[in-house]
Design a protein around this motif. Structure first.
Motif, PDB file in Angstrom:
ATOM      1  N   GLY A 162       0.651  -1.232  -0.278  1.00 14.99           N
ATOM      2  CA  GLY A 162       0.348   0.145  -0.197  1.00 14.99           C
ATOM      3  C   GLY A 162       1.013   1.017   0.089  1.00 14.99           C
ATOM      4  N   PHE A 163       1.876   1.473   1.016  1.00 16.01           N
ATOM      5  CA  PHE A 163       2.560   2.450   0.896  1.00 16.01           C
ATOM      6  C   PHE A 163       4.081   2.325  -0.189  1.00 16.01           C
ATOM      7  CE2 PHE A 163       2.174   2.410   5.364  1.00 16.01           C
ATOM      8  CZ  PHE A 163       2.035   3.974   5.726  1.00 16.01           C
ATOM      9  N   ALA A 164       3.788   1.311  -1.184  1.00 13.52           N
ATOM     10  CA  ALA A 164       4.705   1.611  -1.907  1.00 13.52           C
ATOM     11  C   ALA A 164       4.125   2.016  -3.424  1.00 13.52           C
ATOM     12  CB  ALA A 164       5.293   0.343  -2.286  1.00 13.52           C
ATOM     13  N   ARG A 165       3.166   1.670  -3.879  1.00 14.50           N
ATOM     14  CA  ARG A 165       1.711   1.509  -5.494  1.00 14.50           C
ATOM     15  C   ARG A 165       1.349   2.276  -5.346  1.00 14.50           C
ATOM     16  NH1 ARG A 165       6.182  -0.896  -8.136  1.00 14.50           N
ATOM     17  NH2 ARG A 165       4.877  -0.204 -10.040  1.00 14.50           N
ATOM     18  N   PHE A 166       0.960   3.345  -4.769  1.00 14.23           N
ATOM     19  CA  PHE A 166      -0.912   3.824  -4.223  1.00 14.23           C
ATOM     20  C   PHE A 166      -0.155   5.665  -3.577  1.00 14.23           C
ATOM     21  CE2 PHE A 166      -1.735  -0.185  -3.787  1.00 14.23           C
ATOM     22  CZ  PHE A 166      -3.741  -0.370  -5.033  1.00 14.23           C
ATOM     23  N   ASP A 167      -0.606   6.211  -4.353  1.00 15.75           N
ATOM     24  CA  ASP A 167      -0.887   8.059  -3.367  1.00 15.75           C
ATOM     25  C   ASP A 167      -1.941   8.534  -3.303  1.00 15.75           C
ATOM     26  OD1 ASP A 167       1.684   8.846  -4.344  1.00 15.75           O
ATOM     27  OD2 ASP A 167       1.375   9.347  -6.502  1.00 15.75           O
ATOM     28  N   PHE A 168      -1.630   8.393  -2.085  1.00 13.98           N
ATOM     29  CA  PHE A 168      -3.518   8.611  -1.091  1.00 13.98           C
ATOM     30  C   PHE A 168      -2.900   9.893  -0.176  1.00 13.98           C
ATOM     31  CE2 PHE A 168      -1.652   4.534   0.468  1.00 13.98           C
ATOM     32  CZ  PHE A 168      -1.211   4.532   1.877  1.00 13.98           C
ATOM     33  N   PRO A 169      -3.569  10.834  -0.026  1.00 17.55           N
ATOM     34  CA  PRO A 169      -3.586  11.820   0.765  1.00 17.55           C
ATOM     35  C   PRO A 169      -2.913  11.324   2.396  1.00 17.55           C
ATOM     36  CG  PRO A 169      -6.168  11.352   0.441  1.00 17.55           C
ATOM     37  CD  PRO A 169      -5.138  10.533  -0.265  1.00 17.55           C
ATOM     38  N   LEU A 170      -2.290  11.860   2.627  1.00 18.18           N
ATOM     39  CA  LEU A 170      -1.781  12.326   4.375  1.00 18.18           C
ATOM     40  C   LEU A 170      -0.810  10.726   4.642  1.00 18.18           C
ATOM     41  CD1 LEU A 170      -4.676  12.177   6.500  1.00 18.18           C
ATOM     42  CD2 LEU A 170      -2.798  14.352   6.131  1.00 18.18           C
ATOM     43  N   LYS A 171      -0.514  10.598   3.076  1.00 17.92           N
ATOM     44  CA  LYS A 171       0.395   9.129   2.478  1.00 17.92           C
ATOM     45  C   LYS A 171       2.176   9.118   3.459  1.00 17.92           C
ATOM     46  CE  LYS A 171       2.898   6.273  -0.500  1.00 17.92           C
ATOM     47  NZ  LYS A 171       3.235   6.452  -2.023  1.00 17.92           N
ATOM     48  N   LYS A 172       2.468  10.753   3.622  1.00 14.69           N
ATOM     49  CA  LYS A 172       3.472  10.940   4.495  1.00 14.69           C
ATOM     50  C   LYS A 172       3.341  10.678   5.897  1.00 14.69           C
ATOM     51  CE  LYS A 172       6.222  13.289   1.501  1.00 14.69           C
ATOM     52  NZ  LYS A 172       7.122  14.340   0.781  1.00 14.69           N
ATOM     53  N   MET A 173       2.257  11.187   6.389  1.00 15.58           N
ATOM     54  CA  MET A 173       1.671  11.345   7.416  1.00 15.58           C
ATOM     55  C   MET A 173       2.241   9.858   8.606  1.00 15.58           C
ATOM     56  SD  MET A 173      -1.133  12.240  10.313  1.00 15.58           S
ATOM     57  CE  MET A 173      -1.308  10.844  10.230  1.00 15.58           C
ATOM     58  N   TRP A 174       1.934   8.803   7.559  1.00 15.32           N
ATOM     59  CA  TRP A 174       0.942   7.416   8.118  1.00 15.32           C
ATOM     60  C   TRP A 174       2.720   6.704   8.033  1.00 15.32           C
ATOM     61  CZ3 TRP A 174      -2.119   6.742  11.053  1.00 15.32           C
ATOM     62  CH2 TRP A 174      -3.916   7.244  10.620  1.00 15.32           C
ATOM     63  N   PHE A 175       3.495   6.947   7.060  1.00 17.19           N
ATOM     64  CA  PHE A 175       4.836   6.585   6.647  1.00 17.19           C
ATOM     65  C   PHE A 175       5.719   7.357   8.282  1.00 17.19           C
ATOM     66  CE2 PHE A 175       8.725   5.181   5.402  1.00 17.19           C
ATOM     67  CZ  PHE A 175       8.609   3.699   4.637  1.00 17.19           C
ATOM     68  N   ALA A 176       5.473   8.656   8.391  1.00 16.45           N
ATOM     69  CA  ALA A 176       6.297   9.063   9.871  1.00 16.45           C
ATOM     70  C   ALA A 176       6.256   8.522  10.360  1.00 16.45           C
ATOM     71  CB  ALA A 176       5.570   9.990  10.015  1.00 16.45           C
ATOM     72  N   CYS A 177       4.590   7.588  10.748  1.00 15.70           N
ATOM     73  CA  CYS A 177       4.318   6.456  11.591  1.00 15.70           C
ATOM     74  C   CYS A 177       4.754   5.574  11.925  1.00 15.70           C
ATOM     75  CB  CYS A 177       2.921   6.163  11.534  1.00 15.70           C
ATOM     76  SG  CYS A 177       1.969   8.296  12.395  1.00 15.70           S
ATOM     77  N   VAL A 178       5.333   4.845  10.782  1.00  9.64           N
ATOM     78  CA  VAL A 178       5.639   3.658  10.893  1.00  9.64           C
ATOM     79  C   VAL A 178       7.304   3.552  10.839  1.00  9.64           C
ATOM     80  CG1 VAL A 178       6.331   1.639   8.712  1.00  9.64           C
ATOM     81  CG2 VAL A 178       4.668   2.862   8.373  1.00  9.64           C
ATOM     82  N   LEU A 179       8.142   4.775  10.950  1.00  9.78           N
ATOM     83  CA  LEU A 179       9.302   5.309  11.252  1.00  9.78           C
ATOM     84  C   LEU A 179       9.314   5.600  12.369  1.00  9.78           C
ATOM     85  CD1 LEU A 179      10.905   7.635   8.727  1.00  9.78           C
ATOM     86  CD2 LEU A 179      11.225   4.990   8.519  1.00  9.78           C
ATOM     87  N   LEU A 180       7.687   6.120  12.572  1.00  8.98           N
ATOM     88  CA  LEU A 180       7.820   6.231  14.893  1.00  8.98           C
ATOM     89  C   LEU A 180       7.444   4.519  15.009  1.00  8.98           C
ATOM     90  CD1 LEU A 180       7.248   8.141  16.857  1.00  8.98           C
ATOM     91  CD2 LEU A 180       5.106   7.744  16.563  1.00  8.98           C
ATOM     92  N   VAL A 181       6.824   3.801  15.002  1.00  6.30           N
ATOM     93  CA  VAL A 181       6.995   2.022  15.387  1.00  6.30           C
ATOM     94  C   VAL A 181       8.117   1.783  15.363  1.00  6.30           C
ATOM     95  CG1 VAL A 181       6.002   0.266  14.772  1.00  6.30           C
ATOM     96  CG2 VAL A 181       4.628   2.139  14.827  1.00  6.30           C
ATOM     97  N   VAL A 212      -4.723   1.805  17.984  1.00  5.99           N
ATOM     98  CA  VAL A 212      -4.957   0.736  18.888  1.00  5.99           C
ATOM     99  C   VAL A 212      -3.832   0.493  19.873  1.00  5.99           C
ATOM    100  CG1 VAL A 212      -6.141  -1.358  19.772  1.00  5.99           C
ATOM    101  CG2 VAL A 212      -7.431   0.250  18.284  1.00  5.99           C
ATOM    102  N   PHE A 213      -3.284  -0.406  19.428  1.00  5.92           N
ATOM    103  CA  PHE A 213      -2.134  -0.426  20.429  1.00  5.92           C
ATOM    104  C   PHE A 213      -0.670   0.055  20.559  1.00  5.92           C
ATOM    105  CE2 PHE A 213      -4.298  -4.212  18.335  1.00  5.92           C
ATOM    106  CZ  PHE A 213      -4.254  -4.497  19.522  1.00  5.92           C
ATOM    107  N   MET A 214      -0.529   1.206  19.732  1.00  4.11           N
ATOM    108  CA  MET A 214       0.494   2.354  19.310  1.00  4.11           C
ATOM    109  C   MET A 214      -0.079   3.887  20.277  1.00  4.11           C
ATOM    110  SD  MET A 214       4.009   2.407  19.401  1.00  4.11           S
ATOM    111  CE  MET A 214       4.300   1.439  18.539  1.00  4.11           C
ATOM    112  N   ILE A 215      -0.982   4.690  20.000  1.00  6.59           N
ATOM    113  CA  ILE A 215      -1.490   6.157  20.212  1.00  6.59           C
ATOM    114  C   ILE A 215      -1.786   5.876  21.456  1.00  6.59           C
ATOM    115  CG2 ILE A 215      -3.107   7.528  19.624  1.00  6.59           C
ATOM    116  CD1 ILE A 215      -0.239   7.659  17.866  1.00  6.59           C
ATOM    117  N   GLN A 216      -2.823   4.798  21.508  1.00 12.19           N
ATOM    118  CA  GLN A 216      -4.161   4.725  23.051  1.00 12.19           C
ATOM    119  C   GLN A 216      -2.724   4.559  24.087  1.00 12.19           C
ATOM    120  OE1 GLN A 216      -6.871   1.259  23.730  1.00 12.19           O
ATOM    121  NE2 GLN A 216      -7.766   3.021  24.794  1.00 12.19           N
ATOM    122  N   PRO A 217      -1.731   2.725  23.837  1.00 14.14           N
ATOM    123  CA  PRO A 217      -1.255   2.910  25.278  1.00 14.14           C
ATOM    124  C   PRO A 217       0.327   4.097  25.515  1.00 14.14           C
ATOM    125  CG  PRO A 217      -1.256   1.287  23.367  1.00 14.14           C
ATOM    126  CD  PRO A 217      -1.651   1.904  22.932  1.00 14.14           C
TER     127      PRO A 217
END
Lengths: 348, 302
Positions: free
Chosen positions: A135-154, B31-36
């Motif tokens: 999903g991250f590699a092949r699609f363009d959607f709004p807020l994509k950068k933000m969600w990917f930043a979340c992956v980095l955060l994880v 659910v498992f990251m932001i909330q905690p």
């Protein structure tokens, strides 16, 4: 026909020898012409090669030595451990340590448990991570950068940071207060496997951010024309993914699966948090020191407990028993581990 | 006009499909990251009482943070120790893995075998295994005993260490160096992934570049600094972040040990959350600052 091949081979050999001779005879001459430069260069190369062999051997030995040491210790009887003359080869060879370690860890059942859980969790994690990475590699959607930043955060949030609240989260598990309204209190999901499967399905297992990152990196490198050709030929989005993209991605998916499997196998953090009731090799191994002590006190009848050397010997045996399946896996799938990382082309 | 409309239709469909693909991540993240995360941030400001059936946080302001820094005897010491250890170890790991990758990138017999050996620790020294070996108090006492006997013996490195130390010049710096040398095993087993990442970067550099440099009279040493380093500089950033994150998650990390002891033994959730937030904040700050510095030096070849 084989005759011809052999003949050809001989011819080649002959020619090679001939060429070598002419090279050897002209080496000194060429050296003289170059003013000694050629010889210096050759000597420098040889010295460098010798140093390199020593260094590589040393470093390999450094890495392998603890394992070799554990192997030799695991075959020793207790008296051998304290003899200063016994270093690597046991004087009293015994397999008793393995029998006892297997008994203390309940090896058969635990091994089966670990295989099943590591396999299912790794499969689930990789399946979900593949979807997300694609999903991250092949699609363009709004807020994509933000969600990917979340992956980095994880990736960079240590799971220990949220362990406190995850602990409570699953102790009083609830979805929007629905269960609480019915039962009066949340479900206690601690000690069951469900929370970990839920977390894996939500890409929040051990190092899942890393897998998403690697898989995305791989899918990004697939040329766009391939995808467009599939669309033109009437493939939908889903069937493009399943029939065009997935078969290409087998190497990277295999290696991610292997990583996930191995790290799941040795992970004690999530195992201790969620799988209190299921015996896994990782948690059993962590407890083996205490169990040896109890065994010596209760069964052998030695009130002072297991000696220091004997405990460490049993721990070594336990570690060996835990890593042996992984070693076998690594022997057969070594390429899967190493090559795909280098082919995925991790970049920033 | 018609065509324009259709295109936006396709784009819209693709956007929806994209969201569907990453939906598991979004749900899991919320659910498992932001909330905690939010909950643990809140708890770090509270005094948490765990009772039957429920837990009741009472808001106490910065109480837990103040306690972590001023009252608790261990926390600040452990934190500063771990951070400095992280810096030194990560630097050593970067240098070591780059060096090994340079060697492994050359052609020699048995290269595959050596590469397999260097990658072995990634598999074997993760999770519980490294923890069992270092957690064990008994092992520590053995190590102490072994260390005593080793000190009485004569070793080359020990002798050099003594000489350099008694020379009295730059004693602190030497001590740091010897610490790294002593922990070379830890460095070697922590650098498997980094070696492979560097190796993959080194293999993408085209040989024509080295050939051109060679013809122009560049020595190997110069081409290492002028070609190899800039070409893999982006991987330094990746590896640096990976190393730090990896270090934070290791189970023999003393701050982490203290936090999990606070959770499982003392059952003081508020204090544990406060400590983990401090630790997390420090780590994020370090990652942010250092990657900013490194990314200034990264060279992109396009």
């Amino acid at each position: 026909m084989t005759d011809a091949v052999i003949k050809g081979g001989r011819n080649m050999e002959h020619r090679k020898v001939h060429r070598k001779e002419s090279e050897a005879s002209s080496f000194w001459e060429r050296n003289r012409k170059s003013g000694g430069y050629l010889l210096k260069k050759r000597i420098r190369e040889v010295i460098y090669k010798i140093i390199r062999v020593f260094m590589l051997f040393g470093m390999c030995f450094l890495i392998l030595q603890p394992i070799l040491n554990k192997i030799s210790v695991s075959f020793m009887e207790e008296q051998d451990l304290y003899k200063s003359t016994v270093i690597a080869v046991p004087e009293h060879f015994t397999t008793e340590n393995y029998r006892l370690a297997a008994e203390l860890m309940n090896y058969g059942g635990t091994l089966l448990n670990t295989i099943v859980i590591s396999c299912t969790i790794a499969l689930l994690q990789i399946a979900v991570c593949t979807l997300v990475g694609y999903g991250f590699a092949r699609f363009d959607f709004p807020l994509k950068k933000m969600w990917f930043a979340c992956v980095l955060l994880v990736i960079i949030v240590p799971p220990q940071t949220i362990s406190t609240s995850l602990y409570l989260h699953f102790r009083y598990f609830d979805i929007l207060g629905i269960i609480g309204a019915i039962r009066g209190e949340g479900l206690n999901l601690r000690g069951s496997k469900i929370p970990y499967y839920l977390m894996s399905a939500g890409c929040m297992g051990l190092k899942n951010g890393l897998y998403i990152y690697m898989i995305r990196q791989f899918f990004r490198n697939i040329p766009k024309e391939l995808e467009e050709a599939a669309y033109v030929d009437g493939c939908g989005i889903l069937s493009t993914f399943v029939r065009i993209m997935l078969p290409d991605a087998t190497p990277i998916l295999t290696s991610c699966f292997l990583f996930s499997f191995v790290w799941e196998w040795t992970d004690s953090f999530y195992a201790r948090m969620f799988m209190g009731n299921t015996s896994l090799l990782a948690t059993q191994l962590a407890a083996i020191g205490d169990r040896v002590n109890k065994y010596v006190v209760n069964v052998v009848g030695n009130a002072s407990g297991a000696s220091v050397g004997y405990t460490s010997c049993m721990i070594s045996t336990g570690i060996l028993m835990v890593i042996t399946p992984l070693l076998i896996l690594y022997l057969f799938a070594q390429k899967g581990f190493v090559e795909s990382i280098s082919s995925s082309g991790i970049k920033m | 006009m018609e065509r324009q409309k259709k295109l936006t239709g396709l784009q819209k469909r693709k956007a929806i499909a994209g969201y569907l693909f990453i939906l598991p991540f979004i749900v899991g993240f919320l659910v498992f990251m932001i909330q905690p995360l939010a909950q643990s941030l809140y708890m770090s400001f509270c005094d948490v009482q765990v009772g039957a059936g429920s837990f009741s946080p009472q808001f106490r302001g910065l109480f837990n943070y103040v306690r972590a820094f001023t009252v608790d005897p261990e926390f600040t010491r452990l934190l500063s120790e771990e951070i400095s250890r992280m810096f030194i170890n990560s630097l050593a790991i970067m240098v070591f893995s780059f060096f090994v990758a340079l060697i492994l990138n050359q052609k020699f017999r048995g290269r595959a075998l050596v590469r397999a050996v260097f990658f072995l620790p990634v598999i074997l020294s993760s999770g519980v295994i490294i923890g069992v070996e270092t957690d064990n108090a008994l092992m520590a006492s053995i190590e102490a005993a072994v260390g005593e006997t080793a000190a009485s013996g004569v070793s080359v490195t020990g002798a050099i260490e003594e000489i350099l130390k008694t020379a009295g010049i730059g004693t602190r710096a030497f001590e740091t160096v010897f610490e790294i040398v002593d922990s070379i095993y830890d460095v070697a087993i922590a650098s498997g992934i980094q070696i492979i990442i560097f190796l993959s970067g080194l293999q993408t550099i085209s040989t024509s570049m080295y050939e051109a440099a060679d013809i122009e009279g560049c020595t190997k040493w110069e081409s290492l600094w002028k070609i190899t380093l800039p070409m893999v500089s982006s991987l330094f950033l990746v590896n640096w972040i990976y190393t730090i994150v990896d270090f934070c998650m290791r189970s023999d990390n003393e701050v982490i040990e203290k936090i999990s002891e606070e959770i499982t033994v003392q059952i003081n959730y508020g204090f544990a959350s406060a400590m983990s937030w401090v630790y997390f904040g420090v780590v994020i700050a370090i990652i942010g600052i250092t990657s900013l510095i490194i990314s200034k030096g990264v060279y992109y070849y396009d």
